[in-house]
Scaffold this motif. Structure first.
Motif, PDB file in Angstrom:
ATOM      1  N   GLU A   1      59.148  35.082  43.513  1.00  0.00           N
ATOM      2  CA  GLU A   1      59.462  36.491  43.713  1.00  0.00           C
ATOM      3  C   GLU A   1      60.468  37.054  42.815  1.00  0.00           C
ATOM      4  O   GLU A   1      60.172  38.252  42.584  1.00  0.00           O
ATOM      5  N   VAL A   2      61.657  36.436  42.636  1.00  0.00           N
ATOM      6  CA  VAL A   2      62.508  36.932  41.718  1.00  0.00           C
ATOM      7  C   VAL A   2      61.825  37.197  40.200  1.00  0.00           C
ATOM      8  O   VAL A   2      62.245  38.326  39.480  1.00  0.00           O
ATOM      9  N   ASP A   3      61.192  36.404  39.649  1.00  0.00           N
ATOM     10  CA  ASP A   3      60.569  36.791  38.463  1.00  0.00           C
ATOM     11  C   ASP A   3      59.558  37.992  38.599  1.00  0.00           C
ATOM     12  O   ASP A   3      59.506  38.829  37.700  1.00  0.00           O
ATOM     13  N   SER A   4      58.869  38.019  39.766  1.00  0.00           N
ATOM     14  CA  SER A   4      58.001  39.316  39.950  1.00  0.00           C
ATOM     15  C   SER A   4      59.133  40.518  39.948  1.00  0.00           C
ATOM     16  O   SER A   4      58.452  41.577  39.278  1.00  0.00           O
ATOM     17  N   ILE A   5      60.233  40.625  40.432  1.00  0.00           N
ATOM     18  CA  ILE A   5      60.976  41.527  40.438  1.00  0.00           C
ATOM     19  C   ILE A   5      61.435  42.132  38.954  1.00  0.00           C
ATOM     20  O   ILE A   5      61.646  43.345  38.695  1.00  0.00           O
ATOM     21  N   LEU A   6      62.006  40.946  38.365  1.00  0.00           N
ATOM     22  CA  LEU A   6      62.449  41.043  36.908  1.00  0.00           C
ATOM     23  C   LEU A   6      61.501  41.530  36.049  1.00  0.00           C
ATOM     24  O   LEU A   6      61.649  42.598  35.093  1.00  0.00           O
ATOM     25  N   ALA A   7      60.089  41.266  36.274  1.00  0.00           N
ATOM     26  CA  ALA A   7      58.898  41.640  35.273  1.00  0.00           C
ATOM     27  C   ALA A   7      58.890  43.299  35.494  1.00  0.00           C
ATOM     28  O   ALA A   7      58.375  43.979  34.702  1.00  0.00           O
ATOM     29  N   GLU A   8      59.006  43.608  36.846  1.00  0.00           N
ATOM     30  CA  GLU A   8      58.740  45.059  37.170  1.00  0.00           C
ATOM     31  C   GLU A   8      59.980  46.029  37.011  1.00  0.00           C
ATOM     32  O   GLU A   8      59.796  47.163  36.409  1.00  0.00           O
ATOM     33  N   LEU A   9      61.178  45.400  37.243  1.00  0.00           N
ATOM     34  CA  LEU A   9      62.353  46.316  37.158  1.00  0.00           C
ATOM     35  C   LEU A   9      63.313  46.069  36.121  1.00  0.00           C
ATOM     36  O   LEU A   9      64.128  46.713  36.001  1.00  0.00           O
ATOM     37  N   GLY A  10      63.339  44.720  35.714  1.00  0.00           N
ATOM     38  CA  GLY A  10      64.260  44.253  34.530  1.00  0.00           C
ATOM     39  C   GLY A  10      65.356  43.687  35.209  1.00  0.00           C
ATOM     40  O   GLY A  10      66.282  43.080  34.485  1.00  0.00           O
ATOM     41  N   ALA A  11      65.584  43.854  36.697  1.00  0.00           N
ATOM     42  CA  ALA A  11      66.837  43.492  37.211  1.00  0.00           C
ATOM     43  C   ALA A  11      66.577  43.415  38.576  1.00  0.00           C
ATOM     44  O   ALA A  11      65.736  44.159  39.204  1.00  0.00           O
ATOM     45  N   VAL A  12      67.419  42.732  39.297  1.00  0.00           N
ATOM     46  CA  VAL A  12      67.356  42.573  41.027  1.00  0.00           C
ATOM     47  C   VAL A  12      68.728  43.428  41.170  1.00  0.00           C
ATOM     48  O   VAL A  12      69.626  43.352  41.202  1.00  0.00           O
ATOM     49  N   GLU A  13      68.134  44.574  42.007  1.00  0.00           N
ATOM     50  CA  GLU A  13      69.443  45.663  42.433  1.00  0.00           C
ATOM     51  C   GLU A  13      69.248  45.882  43.839  1.00  0.00           C
ATOM     52  O   GLU A  13      68.345  46.010  44.433  1.00  0.00           O
ATOM     53  N   THR A  14      70.629  45.901  44.586  1.00  0.00           N
ATOM     54  CA  THR A  14      70.500  46.122  46.072  1.00  0.00           C
ATOM     55  C   THR A  14      71.522  47.093  46.265  1.00  0.00           C
ATOM     56  O   THR A  14      72.738  47.050  45.307  1.00  0.00           O
ATOM     57  N   ARG A  15      71.576  47.741  47.259  1.00  0.00           N
ATOM     58  CA  ARG A  15      73.054  48.655  47.841  1.00  0.00           C
ATOM     59  C   ARG A  15      73.307  48.215  49.333  1.00  0.00           C
ATOM     60  O   ARG A  15      72.167  48.133  49.984  1.00  0.00           O
ATOM     61  N   CYS A  16      74.367  47.967  49.465  1.00  0.00           N
ATOM     62  CA  CYS A  16      74.839  47.437  50.913  1.00  0.00           C
ATOM     63  C   CYS A  16      74.578  48.743  51.833  1.00  0.00           C
ATOM     64  O   CYS A  16      75.292  49.863  51.448  1.00  0.00           O
ATOM     65  N   ASP A  17      74.027  48.444  52.905  1.00  0.00           N
ATOM     66  CA  ASP A  17      73.767  49.471  53.869  1.00  0.00           C
ATOM     67  C   ASP A  17      75.069  50.044  54.558  1.00  0.00           C
ATOM     68  O   ASP A  17      75.158  51.202  55.036  1.00  0.00           O
ATOM     69  N   PHE A  18      76.088  49.200  54.571  1.00  0.00           N
ATOM     70  CA  PHE A  18      77.162  49.563  55.531  1.00  0.00           C
ATOM     71  C   PHE A  18      78.250  50.152  54.615  1.00  0.00           C
ATOM     72  O   PHE A  18      78.941  51.247  55.016  1.00  0.00           O
ATOM     73  N   CYS A  19      78.366  49.786  53.147  1.00  0.00           N
ATOM     74  CA  CYS A  19      79.439  50.342  52.385  1.00  0.00           C
ATOM     75  C   CYS A  19      79.016  51.260  51.259  1.00  0.00           C
ATOM     76  O   CYS A  19      79.784  51.820  50.555  1.00  0.00           O
ATOM     77  N   GLY A  20      77.813  50.905  51.098  1.00  0.00           N
ATOM     78  CA  GLY A  20      77.252  51.548  49.493  1.00  0.00           C
ATOM     79  C   GLY A  20      77.533  50.918  48.350  1.00  0.00           C
ATOM     80  O   GLY A  20      77.189  51.319  47.448  1.00  0.00           O
ATOM     81  N   MET A  21      77.955  49.804  48.457  1.00  0.00           N
ATOM     82  CA  MET A  21      78.188  49.012  47.304  1.00  0.00           C
ATOM     83  C   MET A  21      76.947  48.522  46.536  1.00  0.00           C
ATOM     84  O   MET A  21      75.958  48.067  47.221  1.00  0.00           O
ATOM     85  N   GLN A  22      76.971  48.800  45.411  1.00  0.00           N
ATOM     86  CA  GLN A  22      75.878  48.490  44.390  1.00  0.00           C
ATOM     87  C   GLN A  22      76.016  47.203  43.757  1.00  0.00           C
ATOM     88  O   GLN A  22      76.949  46.758  43.373  1.00  0.00           O
ATOM     89  N   TYR A  23      74.957  46.324  43.898  1.00  0.00           N
ATOM     90  CA  TYR A  23      75.080  44.891  43.166  1.00  0.00           C
ATOM     91  C   TYR A  23      73.665  44.880  42.103  1.00  0.00           C
ATOM     92  O   TYR A  23      72.693  45.238  42.485  1.00  0.00           O
ATOM     93  N   ARG A  24      74.122  44.392  41.002  1.00  0.00           N
ATOM     94  CA  ARG A  24      73.011  44.193  39.962  1.00  0.00           C
ATOM     95  C   ARG A  24      72.955  42.935  39.205  1.00  0.00           C
ATOM     96  O   ARG A  24      74.146  42.482  38.870  1.00  0.00           O
ATOM     97  N   PHE A  25      71.856  42.049  39.424  1.00  0.00           N
ATOM     98  CA  PHE A  25      71.749  40.794  38.846  1.00  0.00           C
ATOM     99  C   PHE A  25      70.780  41.000  37.638  1.00  0.00           C
ATOM    100  O   PHE A  25      69.571  41.312  38.015  1.00  0.00           O
TER     101      PHE A  25
END
Length: 324
Positions: A275-299
């Motif tokens: 699943e991670v490889d699929s996301i990386l192939a499509e987007l180049g990174a795994v990114e998410t945003r916390c629904d509670f505080c809005g903090m952005q995380y990028r792998f």
């Protein structure tokens, strides 16, 4: 003000709490652009969660979670035993504009689909144990049509029903919310002290009824604008000695989020390599945003490789090159 005040009445079987939340609520609101009716309901759930956490004396986290096919798809409110609060809500994209005066039933129980639960998760819970969860009914027996149910329209009523059925404690609760502040007031009838009490049952019952009546005189404006200590003085302005009112030190309420890069790394590990490889192939990174505080995380790809091959979170997480 971000304060919670607990008091007891030695002359009646009553325990009470006032909560006033200002900047901690504004921290939540600042991250969101919710319709007024949704914001109001979420705010009242935040105030309720804070009151319940102190009332139940939980050493851990109390979560209120609502799901429905109505305008509110998912609502989550959390309060820890340290009175750290956070909240999030997701709206159903299939619904259009939400009226400002929409009730709890209209937001959560469309077509009887609503589900409201309160979960108590002790900090010392063993991995093999599951948190205690109580389901909150969003309907009650009709007072005008015996045998039929009618929807619960307010957060206060839903919480009172939960306390009656799950905790077996008579509870009255008043909640109010604005974009700037939250206010809440809780009264509970505690078990009579029996032979150890100097008050007879009749006096105890009368005390509970009298204090409920006094509580009903406090307005929403007072709950939003007046400090808990002042509200307590106003409540027992002429009858403090009769009821033997004692208050405890003020407790502070604050906004806090428990999200972290380590927790996101754990989620990535759960997704698995494919699943991670699929996301990386499509987007180049795994990114998410916390629904509670809005903090952005990028792998990026390197981060993900380290995460998936490590055995511990501390090994998986290296300092982020950009953002969080």
């Amino acid at each position: 003000m971000n304060q919670l005040l607990v008091f007891v009445c030695d002359g009646a079987p009553v325990r009470g709490e006032f909560v006033s939340i200002g900047s901690a609520w504004q921290n939540i609101v600042a991250l969101r652009k919710d319709p007024p009716a949704v914001q109001k309901v979420m705010g009242e759930f935040v105030a309720a969660a804070t009151l319940l956490t102190a009332s139940i004396k939980l050493d851990g986290t109390l979560m209120i979670q609502a799901q429905s096919k109505g305008p509110i798809q998912l609502l989550v409110v959390e309060c820890t035993s340290q009175l750290e609060i956070r909240a999030s809500v997701s709206l159903n994209p299939d619904f259009g504009e939400i009226p400002d005066n929409a009730t709890l039933a209209e937001l959560l129980d469309a077509e009887g689909s609503g589900r409201l639960a309160i979960t108590l998760d002790p900090i010392d819970r063993k991995p093999s144990q599951t948190p205690y969860q109580g389901i909150v009914a969003l309907k009650r027996p009709s007072s005008t049509h015996p045998g039929l149910d009618e929807p619960i329209e307010t957060v206060s009523e839903a919480i009172m029903q939960y306390m009656q059925h799950s905790e077996q404690i008579d509870t009255r609760i008043w909640l109010t919310s604005s974009s700037q502040s939250l206010g809440g007031f809780l009264l509970q009838r505690m078990p009579d002290a029996g032979g150890a009490s100097q008050y007879d049952p009749k006096m105890m019952a009368e005390g509970w009824e009298r204090i409920q009546m006094l509580g009903s005189t406090i307005t929403n404006e007072e709950l939003l604008e007046v400090s808990p200590e002042t509200l307590l003085r106003r409540l027992f302005l002429e009858e403090s000695e009769r009821f033997g009112v004692r208050s405890f030190p003020i407790r502070l309420v604050r906004f806090a989020c428990r999200c972290s890069r380590e927790r996101v790394a754990d989620v990535i590990r759960m997704l698995g390599q494919e699943e991670v490889d699929s996301i990386l192939a499509e987007l180049g990174a795994v990114e998410t945003r916390c629904d509670f505080c809005g903090m952005q995380y990028r792998f990026d790809a390197v981060d993900c490789k380290q995460t998936l091959t490590s055995s511990t979170l501390s090994d998986a997480v290296r300092p982020a090159s950009k953002g969080h």
